[in-house]
Enzyme design. Structure first.
Site, mmCIF file in Angstrom:
data_model
loop_
_atom_site.group_PDB
_atom_site.id
_atom_site.type_symbol
_atom_site.label_atom_id
_atom_site.label_comp_id
_atom_site.label_asym_id
_atom_site.label_seq_id
_atom_site.Cartn_x
_atom_site.Cartn_y
_atom_site.Cartn_z
ATOM 1 N N HIS A 94 6.009 8.887 -7.946
ATOM 2 C CA HIS A 94 5.151 9.939 -8.511
ATOM 3 C C HIS A 94 5.752 11.287 -8.115
ATOM 4 O O HIS A 94 6.813 11.341 -7.453
ATOM 5 C CB HIS A 94 3.717 9.775 -8.001
ATOM 6 C CG HIS A 94 3.619 9.637 -6.509
ATOM 7 N ND1 HIS A 94 3.889 10.673 -5.636
ATOM 8 C CD2 HIS A 94 3.313 8.561 -5.730
ATOM 9 C CE1 HIS A 94 3.718 10.263 -4.400
ATOM 10 N NE2 HIS A 94 3.392 8.977 -4.422
ATOM 11 N N GLY A 109 5.066 13.374 -5.889
ATOM 12 C CA GLY A 109 5.289 13.559 -4.449
ATOM 13 C C GLY A 109 6.675 13.076 -4.057
ATOM 14 O O GLY A 109 7.456 13.789 -3.408
ATOM 15 N N HIS A 110 7.009 11.847 -4.487
ATOM 16 C CA HIS A 110 8.352 11.315 -4.218
ATOM 17 C C HIS A 110 9.417 12.230 -4.828
ATOM 18 O O HIS A 110 10.435 12.523 -4.198
ATOM 19 C CB HIS A 110 8.521 9.928 -4.858
ATOM 20 C CG HIS A 110 7.656 8.855 -4.285
ATOM 21 N ND1 HIS A 110 6.699 8.206 -5.027
ATOM 22 C CD2 HIS A 110 7.602 8.294 -3.054
ATOM 23 C CE1 HIS A 110 6.102 7.285 -4.290
ATOM 24 N NE2 HIS A 110 6.628 7.324 -3.085
ATOM 25 N N GLN A 120 5.969 -3.901 7.052
ATOM 26 C CA GLN A 120 5.017 -2.854 7.424
ATOM 27 C C GLN A 120 3.611 -3.089 6.870
ATOM 28 O O GLN A 120 2.741 -2.247 7.028
ATOM 29 C CB GLN A 120 5.540 -1.468 7.033
ATOM 30 C CG GLN A 120 5.559 -1.184 5.550
ATOM 31 C CD GLN A 120 6.259 0.141 5.265
ATOM 32 O OE1 GLN A 120 7.467 0.281 5.421
ATOM 33 N NE2 GLN A 120 5.484 1.140 4.861
ATOM 34 N N GLY A 127 7.667 12.619 3.657
ATOM 35 C CA GLY A 127 6.515 13.440 3.300
ATOM 36 C C GLY A 127 5.547 13.591 4.463
ATOM 37 O O GLY A 127 5.258 12.616 5.175
ATOM 38 N N ARG A 157 -0.645 4.265 -4.311
ATOM 39 C CA ARG A 157 -1.899 3.502 -4.347
ATOM 40 C C ARG A 157 -2.922 4.100 -5.308
ATOM 41 O O ARG A 157 -3.867 3.409 -5.696
ATOM 42 C CB ARG A 157 -2.517 3.419 -2.943
ATOM 43 C CG ARG A 157 -1.698 2.582 -1.974
ATOM 44 C CD ARG A 157 -2.275 2.680 -0.582
ATOM 45 N NE ARG A 157 -1.329 2.199 0.423
ATOM 46 C CZ ARG A 157 -1.203 0.936 0.790
ATOM 47 N NH1 ARG A 157 -1.974 0.027 0.253
ATOM 48 N NH2 ARG A 157 -0.308 0.586 1.694
#
Ligand code: AMP
Length: 281
Positions: A37, A39-40, A64, A151, A191
């Site tokens: 998205h 952000g990435h 994880q 981030g 998510r």
């Protein structure tokens, strides 16, 4: 015409990167779990500004996930990821298998970074940071980037990766990048694709609570602020897992505002667990 160069095998990626390093190119690395998205992409943009070559890894790291269902339901959209990245110019994309990340097993990448890995996310997701450290450590060893981009949305992760680099003396600069948000303030996250439209609107409460903390920092103590911000979630659609006001360096609870402090939240919106944070002073 921008292009992406796609590798699945570690040996081929290493060969390509060695050739680039030989002619003095600097490598920027953006590790991701895909379902990309904005952000990435902001991390990718930052890396492109600062480095000659940008490597983006797309790998849903099973180590994880403390919850098998969470791993199973984690959004995956490789074709869309490729198309988003191809709009962003010349990028190397690495989509490895487990064996390509950990060819001799995972254990050698284990590292104890201390108490910070047991707080907040570490407390509620036991083993999460053990898995994060293993994958980031393994990928750093493989790619040997000059700079790696993370981030602040995952603020505790940034602190832990910096600690890992310091303990191991790895020659990589960790660049922490700002959180990208939707119009309603909801932090972008892979998510979010699992939220219904209504849940997406309701999830904005997390940012409302963070903003309230920042606004009231001069009139309330940390304990009072925690109580007031937490009360926003009472009887609402979101289930608060934690709302903590902690020191920005060690993530321990604070009694006054003398040190740099941050509010960190984890909450369930339906079945989807969301996290966010905001620096308060
Ligand atoms: P993930 O794919 O969730 O593991 O995230 C890969 C990287 O992107 C991590 O360093 C995240 O902190 C970062 N990231 C995720 N969401 C955002 C966001 N909304 N703004 C900026 N960076 C983000």
């Amino acid at each position: 015409m921008p292009s992406i160069n796609h590798f699945q095998k570690r040996s081929l990626l290493i060969e390509q990167l060695n050739a680039e390093k030989k002619v003095g190119k600097t490598i920027g690395f953006v590790p991701t779990m895909g379902a990309l998205h904005q952000g990435h992409l902001s991390l990718v943009e930052q890396a492109k500004k600062e480095c000659d070559i940008v490597v983006v890894s797309i790998y849903v790291n099973p180590l994880q996930f403390n919850n098998p269902n969470d791993l199973k339901n984690y959004p995956r959209s490789l074709a869309n990821d490729f198309s988003l990245l191809s709009n962003h110019g010349n990028i190397i994309v690495f989509c490895p298998s487990f064996d390509d990340v950990f060819p001799n097993g995972e254990e050698q990448y284990t590292l104890n970074v201390g108490e910070i890995a047991n707080l907040l996310e570490g407390h509620y997701r036991p083993g999460h940071f053990t898995g994060v450290i293993k994958v980031v450590n393994a990928l750093f060893n493989l790619i040997k980037p000059n700079k790696a981009y993370f981030g602040n949305k995952d603020y505790q992760q940034v602190l832990i990766v910096k600690k890992m680099v310091q303990i191991l003396g790895q020659d990589v600069k960790i660049i922490a990048c700002p959180t990208h948000r939707s119009k309603n303030g909801l932090a972008m996250s892979s998510r979010n694709a699992l939220l219904s439209e209504q849940e997406g609107r309701e999830a904005a409460l997390i940012y409302e609570a963070l903003k309230l903390c920042k606004e009231k920092i001069n009139s309330l103590s940390p304990a009072e602020l925690k109580a007031e911000a937490s009360s926003l979630f009472e009887n609402g659609p979101l289930k608060l897992e934690y709302l903590e006001i902690v020191s920005a360096d060690e993530l321990v609870p604070i009694n006054n505002w003398e040190q740099k402090s941050i509010c960190c939240i984890a909450a369930y919106c339906g079945k989807v667990r969301l996290i966010d944070n905001l620096m308060l002073n």
